[in-house]
Design a protein around this motif. Structure first.
Motif, short mmCIF file in Angstrom:
data_model
loop_
_atom_site.label_atom_id
_atom_site.label_comp_id
_atom_site.label_asym_id
_atom_site.label_seq_id
_atom_site.Cartn_x
_atom_site.Cartn_y
_atom_site.Cartn_z
N PRO A 1 0.84 -1.21 0.00
CA PRO A 1 0.00 0.00 0.00
C PRO A 1 0.87 1.26 0.00
N GLU A 2 1.10 1.77 -1.16
CA GLU A 2 1.98 2.94 -1.30
C GLU A 2 1.60 3.67 -2.58
N ARG A 3 2.09 4.87 -2.76
CA ARG A 3 1.77 5.67 -3.94
C ARG A 3 2.55 5.20 -5.17
N ILE A 4 1.88 5.32 -6.34
CA ILE A 4 2.53 4.94 -7.60
C ILE A 4 3.64 5.96 -7.90
N GLU A 5 4.84 5.47 -8.06
CA GLU A 5 5.97 6.34 -8.39
C GLU A 5 6.09 6.54 -9.89
N ASP B 1 -1.18 8.27 -7.55
CA ASP B 1 -2.33 7.67 -6.87
C ASP B 1 -1.86 6.64 -5.85
N MET B 2 -2.73 6.40 -4.88
CA MET B 2 -2.43 5.43 -3.83
C MET B 2 -2.81 4.03 -4.30
N ALA B 3 -1.83 3.15 -4.37
CA ALA B 3 -2.10 1.75 -4.73
C ALA B 3 -2.43 0.98 -3.47
N MET B 4 -3.47 0.15 -3.58
CA MET B 4 -3.91 -0.67 -2.45
C MET B 4 -3.98 -2.12 -2.90
#
Length: 372
Positions: free
Chosen positions: A67-71, A187-190
């Motif tokens: 769970p982290e932001r797309i780089e 965006d935040m990936a979950m």
């Protein structure tokens, strides 16, 4: 004198009138104009029509384990990708720090392990010549075993950290085409939200439901024709690839799947398609166009249930140029043609136009000729 002349003229008219006879022309017979065609034997394909959405043969949704932001995204929709190639990467600074800490911890323990091994070897040599006690020897050996276990644990921690660091790069589980990207950079990936889909489109499939009655006509490998709105003049060919072994207990329907070759990727997942599965071929029967047939539908109640009964009729022209209505025994009917078992004979003149204006026994003539 004038009055006497008028009376004489009137008398002459009265005398002449009874001898006159009226000429009545005979009434002409009314003939209905029709067009005819000669009845002949033919063949008809039995088919099952349905519709459904086109799907990729294989579609896989790809998720981020972290769970982290797309780089960064490495691909876009429509790009070709091979298994193991990167799709996107999430921010991994925290994970990188964890890797560095695990590496440093392992290095420190391994250094201690090397030093303790030297101490152990020296103590063991002294113990052999009775220079140290058994208690001292056991203590050093116990310390070495404990430290060795700590090293193995540190290696496991590092392996986990490296695996997490690897998971920061999201890769394709299969080879195919990027069908859709659900997120954008930042965006935040979950773990519960897909990042993208990978589809294999060299073949596409259509799924539709068949009733219990239709299910008996279907079998694997049956040829199918597929039509889509994007290409109205083109018919795509496929075959029945799957028939569900069970029926839905609520709808009493079974799922059917048709597979269609799609090497040029013209057919796109999500397209609406009409499908016709050929279930058989009837030969050596009289086959006539459906539009020439008059259909009569009635409702009949049997065993407490309403049943719809449909009768089929057609007109033929006999040798006396009279219309004859025939009731047809229909073997099979589709939206274009009807196969007839009885009611017509090969060689008869079938009315193909004007039949709605006819009744049994009425005189007819060929349309546009004025002749019978």
């Amino acid at each position: 004198m004038r009055k006497r002349t008028l009376l004489k003229g009137l008398f002459l008219v009265i005398l002449i009138t009874p001898g006159c006879k009226t000429q009545v022309e005979p009434t002409k017979e009314i003939r209905i104009p029709v067009e005819i065609s000669t009845v002949s034997l033919g063949e008809i394909k039995k088919s099952l029509d349905s519709s459904g959405d086109i799907k990729a043969e294989l579609e896989v949704r790809v998720f981020s384990k972290i769970p982290e932001r797309i780089e960064i995204y490495y691909v876009d929709e429509g790009d070709t990708i091979h298994r193991g190639e990167p799709i996107a990467r999430v921010l991994a600074e925290t994970i990188q720090h964890g890797v560095e800490q695990a590496e440093a911890g392992l290095a420190a323990l391994q250094t201690r392990q090397v030093n303790l091994k030297s101490d152990f070897n020296r103590t063991r040599n002294l113990f052999k010549v009775n220079a140290v006690s058994k208690q001292q020897y056991d203590a050093v050996e116990s310390q070495l075993e404990s430290l060795t276990a700590q090293v193995e644990q540190a290696k496991a921690i590092l392996a986990t950290a490296l695996s997490q660091h690897k998971d920061a790069t999201i890769t394709a589980p299969i080879s195919g085409i990027i069908g859709k990207r659900f997120l954008e950079t930042g965006d935040m990936a979950m773990p519960s939200l897909p990042v993208a889909t990978v589809v294999q489109m060299d073949h596409v499939k259509i799924q539709f439901e068949a009733t219990e009655t239709d299910l008996g006509m279907l079998s694997l490998g049956q040829p199918s024709e597929v039509m889509v709105r994007s290409y109205p003049d083109r018919i795509f060919s496929g075959n029945v690839s799957k028939i569900s072994p069970v029926l839905d207990p609520l709808t009493r329907m079974a799922m059917i799947e048709v597979l269609i070759p799609n090497s040029d990727h013209i057919l796109k997942p999500g397209m609406f398609a009409k499908i016709r599965v050929t279930t058989g071929l009837l030969k050596d029967l009289i086959v006539i166009p459906r539009h020439v047939v008059l259909e009569h539908t009635t409702l009949k109640r049997e065993n407490g249930q309403d049943q719809v009964l449909k009768d089929y009729y057609a007109f033929v022209v006999n040798a006396s140029s009279k219309a004859e209505q025939r009731k047809l025994e229909v073997v099979y009917a589709d939206h274009k043609s009807i196969a007839v078992r009885s009611g017509l004979s090969a060689g008869e003149n079938l009315v193909v136009s004007g039949q709605k204006n006819l009744r049994d026994g009425v005189a007819v003539m060929l349309a546009g000729t004025g002749e019978k």
